[in-house]
Design an enzyme around this catalytic site. Structure first.
Site, PDB file in Angstrom:
ATOM      1  CG  ASP A 150      14.824 -50.518 116.845  1.00 48.23           C
ATOM      2  OD1 ASP A 150      15.448 -50.632 117.918  1.00 48.23           O
ATOM      3  OD2 ASP A 150      13.856 -49.756 116.677  1.00 48.23           O
ATOM      4  CD  GLU A 154      16.402 -47.242 115.078  1.00 49.06           C
ATOM      5  OE1 GLU A 154      16.950 -48.333 114.853  1.00 49.06           O
ATOM      6  OE2 GLU A 154      15.199 -47.024 114.842  1.00 49.06           O
ATOM      7  CE1 TYR A 164       4.764 -18.810 106.915  1.00 51.18           C
ATOM      8  CE2 TYR A 164       6.476 -20.009 108.095  1.00 51.18           C
ATOM      9  CZ  TYR A 164       5.142 -19.765 107.841  1.00 51.18           C
ATOM     10  OH  TYR A 164       4.189 -20.476 108.503  1.00 51.18           O
TER      11      TYR A 164
END
Lengths: 362, 555
Positions: free
Chosen positions: A242, A190, A94
């Site tokens: 995982d 995780e 911005y």
């Protein structure tokens, strides 16, 4: 890793550009190439080091816009550091809206230029006053973090055992933090869901450990925080993600040895002492975990890692585990352990695994 | 053959009809057995119904074959046939054509078409036959580039008028200043295909020579590219030597000035080339020739056959060069035909055609549309089936009046006549689609016309244009013709491609120039912010950098 180095670097580069222009030459900036193809795995130090390959950006008619934007981004960084301020990537985008024709039209453009400038000076973007949007990670357990009051500079002791069912949030800049702990290990998780379960049932108390939730691929602050904690307190780091190619090759590998994209700063943002607790492909068999079939992208990611990732090429057990996963054609999430009872993970899985850290994958 | 087959079929019918399925025989008999009556016709009975079909009758029933299938098309076809004749007549007489087309609305579905020329006029005795008998004319029996070919057009228009309004065709013609003008009202006896003159007067008529035809027809008038308006405009493009005035039904007057001061080179008449002649025609020619022997027949009636070549052909057919051609049997004609096909012959003379020419194509286009780029090409003549032909193409690109993202405007011409219908069936359209326009910087979807602000003109000139039907709306795709069209398109396409690429390069250069103007100041500002240099030094940096970049761009 202090702020003092950045401004002279920016000035030196700008001076070089100005001199070349006045000599009627076309100035050139050299950016390190940030990709896995341009890193080597340092076995002893345990991280990806950037190789020498650089891309040139010479100021020509075609590059004049990007060149102007790069210099403007450097000017913005200088102002931020001088005024001890920070800007997120979105804010920097911005700010560029005041640059007239040189403004960025999309944030991706400003992010790319920012990453380039960061790599150009081989610093961490936080040193340049640019901060990430995302959270650093959550911490709970036997740990006291010593921080400073932003206004008074007085030391503040943060006891990570006192957050109840909540957690301490890793700040963006972790360089000046100090640590006090008697924990036996750090368990890096995780998913936020698994972290909550372990916090709720006080697992850290039972196992005398520090729990950290990454929430996917760990942020730089999260990696740096754990690295400094593990280095200064000399405690082992176990990673629990995982059992799928993403968890192994993206999350764990980035956590331990760094990434291609941040190759120029991996030295500081890696945790080489990390070891892989689970879920391993063998766990899927041993613990009879419910699975889902590997998707096409998973298989591609796994094969790509075996073939091209220096980390997997170096660690044969990892290449073997990855191949085993591809052969099995399945994946298993952390939460799959819940099939054997909600607290099976705390009562059985983690204690069994932590009893034999020597069996962890590197 | 066809008759024999027909008879066979007729015979079969009665044999089949009484056959009753076996199952029915076994069932109970119908309450009221009523055996079907079989009417057997004898050959004599049938003979009573067999009679000659006149050409006019045939076309009355098949008017669509001649381009009268819809009221809008009927108006166009009528104008077109009359204008074709007018232009042909003027050119043959060596007169620069002045054509006047007037369409008067009688009612919403009835129009009176008048076409007037300054041609040589028609002698009084010929007028009824030319306008009142189908397949009567000067153009069918010769091979010469002309608009009309068969001698059907204007009389068919007259017949259509008579059929829909009952009004006769009116013709005024005058052959010279010291001769009176004749005015005829002509009807066609469709059964006999013969003219019936209902009025024949000497009248006062201003022009010294010329012909005026008036036909009243049932029709509808529409505006647009496929209408009379479009036809008139396109005719002017292909005939820059003609001045055309057009008064539309709404009273609007359109005048097309003459652009070329001279008549085009007159096309020459040629004899047929042996390779283009079919067996039936050959047989007919053999029987009708006035030549005394085969050698004289072959060398006299065909182009590119010398007496020596004639003897070679005769030898190839195992016939004597001295045999009497009128006595040739069918087998002998066939042997002759095969020998002709097997003999190597020179291509027919090709300097007999009259192209519009690159210069006049461009003039015509420029008059029609204001564009950024024009290109034209006239190919050398080539031959299909023994007929010489040539292809011309011209295009205008980048007119503001043309949409940029719609298919191009394709204008097809055959012997200077615009073809307005059946675009997709035409060899020209097929070749345009098959040409790869993308390589010239023009957008094109697969299997479609290219898109862009382009008018593309393709003209085929030939002693015999192979139309796909008698209404002469599209050209048949002979491989040689398709190839020549493609080569002509590639030629103008290449020229256009060079122009477009140059334009893109200039656009690119312009963009880069503006890049320098736009972004160099920001480099100065950034350096000032970082290094704290003063404004003077900043300006110097910017000016030097601008100079360096502009210099490098020119290298």
């Amino acid at each position: 890793m202090s702020d003092t180095g950045v401004i002279p670097k920016i000035k030196k580069e700008a001076k070089g550009v100005e001199e070349q222009i006045l000599k009627r030459k076309k100035p050139t900036l050299y950016f390190p190439i940030r990709s896995l193809a341009n890193v080597r795995y340092l076995e002893k130090e345990g991280y990806f080091e950037i190789k020498g390959k650089k891309k040139e950006r010479t100021l020509t008619v075609n590059t004049v816009k990007t060149f102007a934007q790069t210099l403007k981004m450097m000017a913005l960084s200088k102002t931020l550091v001088e005024t001890d301020d920070i800007a997120t990537k979105r804010e920097a985008y911005y700010v560029s809206k005041n640059w007239g024709d040189a403004r960025f039209l999309e944030q991706e453009e400003s992010d790319t230029v920012m990453d380039d400038v960061e790599a150009l000076f081989e610093v961490n973007r936080e040193q340049m006053g640019f901060v990430p949007e995302e959270k650093g990670g959550d911490v709970a357990g036997t740990l006291v973090v010593v921080d400073k009051d932003p206004n008074t500079g007085k030391a503040i002791r943060i006891d990570c055992t006192k957050f109840g069912s909540g957690a301490y949030s890793i700040p963006i800049s972790v360089e000046d933090l100090k640590f006090e702990t008697t924990a036996a290990f750090i368990l890096v998780i995780e998913t936020a869901g698994m972290f909550q379960r372990l916090v709720k049932h006080g697992y850290w108390k039972k196992a005398n450990c520090i729990l950290v939730s990454m929430g996917g691929v760990p942020t730089r602050a999260c990696r740096r925080f754990i690295r400094r904690l593990a280095d200064t307190k000399k405690i082992p780091v176990y990673v629990f993600v995982d059992g799928d190619p993403y968890g192994i090759s993206n999350i764990y590998r980035t956590f331990k040895v760094g990434s291609g994209n941040a190759a120029h700063i991996n030295e500081f943002f890696c945790v080489p002492q990390a070891r892989f607790l689970g879920i391993t492909p063998q766990d899927i068999i041993d613990y009879k975990l419910p699975t889902h079939p590997l998707k096409e992208v998973d298989v591609k990611r796994a094969k790509d890692a075996i073939k091209n990732d220096p980390f997997f090429k170096h660690h044969k057990p990892w290449a073997k585990a990855m191949e085993q996963l591809v052969t099995m054609g399945v994946r298993a999430e952390q939460q799959a352990l819940a099939a054997h009872g909600l607290n099976y993970v705390m009562d059985t899985y983690l204690p069994e695994k932590i009893a034999h850290p020597d069996k962890f994958l590197p | 053959m066809a008759q024999a087959q027909l008879k066979m079929k007729l015979k079969k019918v009665p044999r089949k009809s009484p056959a009753v399925p076996a199952s029915k025989k076994a069932g109970p008999p119908p309450s009221k057995p009523e055996p079907r009556k079989i009417v057997r016709l004898t050959a004599a009975d049938l003979a009573e119904k067999q009679r000659e079909i006149s050409v006019s009758e045939f076309f009355t029933k098949n008017r669509h074959l001649l381009g009268f299938d819809s009221p809008a098309k009927a108006l166009l076809t009528t104008v077109k046939e009359a204008v074709d004749n007018a232009l042909d007549a003027c050119e043959e007489a060596g007169i620069l054509p002045d054509i006047l087309i007037e369409i008067q609305a009688i009612s919403e579905t009835r129009y009176r078409v008048a076409v007037q020329d300054n041609g040589p006029g028609i002698v009084k005795a010929q007028i009824p036959k030319i306008f009142g008998q189908l397949l009567y004319g000067s153009k069918f029996h010769r091979l010469r580039q002309s608009r009309g070919q068969q001698g059907i057009g204007i009389s068919a228009a007259g017949m259509y008028g008579q059929l829909t309004t009952g009004k006769p065709i009116t013709v005024i013609s005058r052959v010279g200043a010291n001769k009176p003008a004749h005015k005829f009202d002509i009807q066609i006896d469709t059964r006999r295909n013969a003219p019936v003159v209902t009025a024949d007067d000497e009248v006062e008529w201003k022009p010294e020579h010329g012909t005026r035809v008036e036909i009243e027809i049932e029709a509808t008038y529409k505006k647009g590219r496929h209408s009379v308006d479009g036809y008139v405009e396109q005719t002017a493009m292909a005939n820059p030597h003609a001045a055309i005035a057009y008064v539309a039904p709404d009273g609007e007057r359109l005048t097309m000035e003459r652009v070329a001061a001279e008549l085009p080179k007159p096309p020459l008449e040629i004899k047929p080339h042996p390779h283009g002649v079919e067996l039936g025609i050959l047989l007919k020619m053999l029987h009708e020739t006035k030549a005394r022997n085969l050698r004289a027949f072959l060398s006299g009636e065909f182009s590119r056959v010398s007496p020596a070549v004639a003897e070679e052909i005769a030898r190839g057919a195992s016939l004597s060069p001295n045999m009497t051609p009128q006595k040739a049997a069918r087998e002998q004609a066939e042997a002759l035909y095969n020998a002709v096909q097997a003999t190597k012959l020179m291509a027919p003379p090709s300097n007999v055609l009259s192209p519009i020419g690159e210069e006049l194509l461009l003039t015509g286009l420029k008059k029609q549309v204001e564009a950024r780029f024009y290109a034209a090409t006239t190919r050398s003549p080539s031959v299909y089936r023994g007929n010489p032909f040539l292809v011309e193409a011209a295009l205008a690109y980048g007119a503001d009046s043309l949409p940029a993202d719609e298919p191009i405007t394709l204008l097809r011409f055959a012997n200077r006549v615009p073809l307005l219908y059946q675009q997709s069936a035409c060899a020209v359209t097929k070749s345009v689609i098959q040409t790869n326009w993308k390589s010239y910087g023009i957008q094109q979807s697969r299997g479609a016309l290219p898109s862009g602000p382009i008018i593309l003109m393709v003209h085929i000139a030939s002693v015999w244009v192979p139309f796909t039907s008698e209404s002469k709306e599209s050209v048949a795709s002979y491989p040689q013709i398709a190839k020549e069209i493609r080569l002509a398109l590639q030629d103008v396409g290449r020229k256009l491609g060079i122009f477009i690429r140059r334009g893109l390069r200039e656009e690119d250069a312009e963009k880069k120039r503006s890049y320098i103007e736009k972004y160099i100041p920001h480099i100065g500002i950034a350096l000032q912010e970082i290094l704290g240099i003063d404004d003077k030094r900043k300006e110097k940096v910017c000016a030097t950098l601008k100079d360096t970049l502009e210099r490098s761009r020119q290298l």
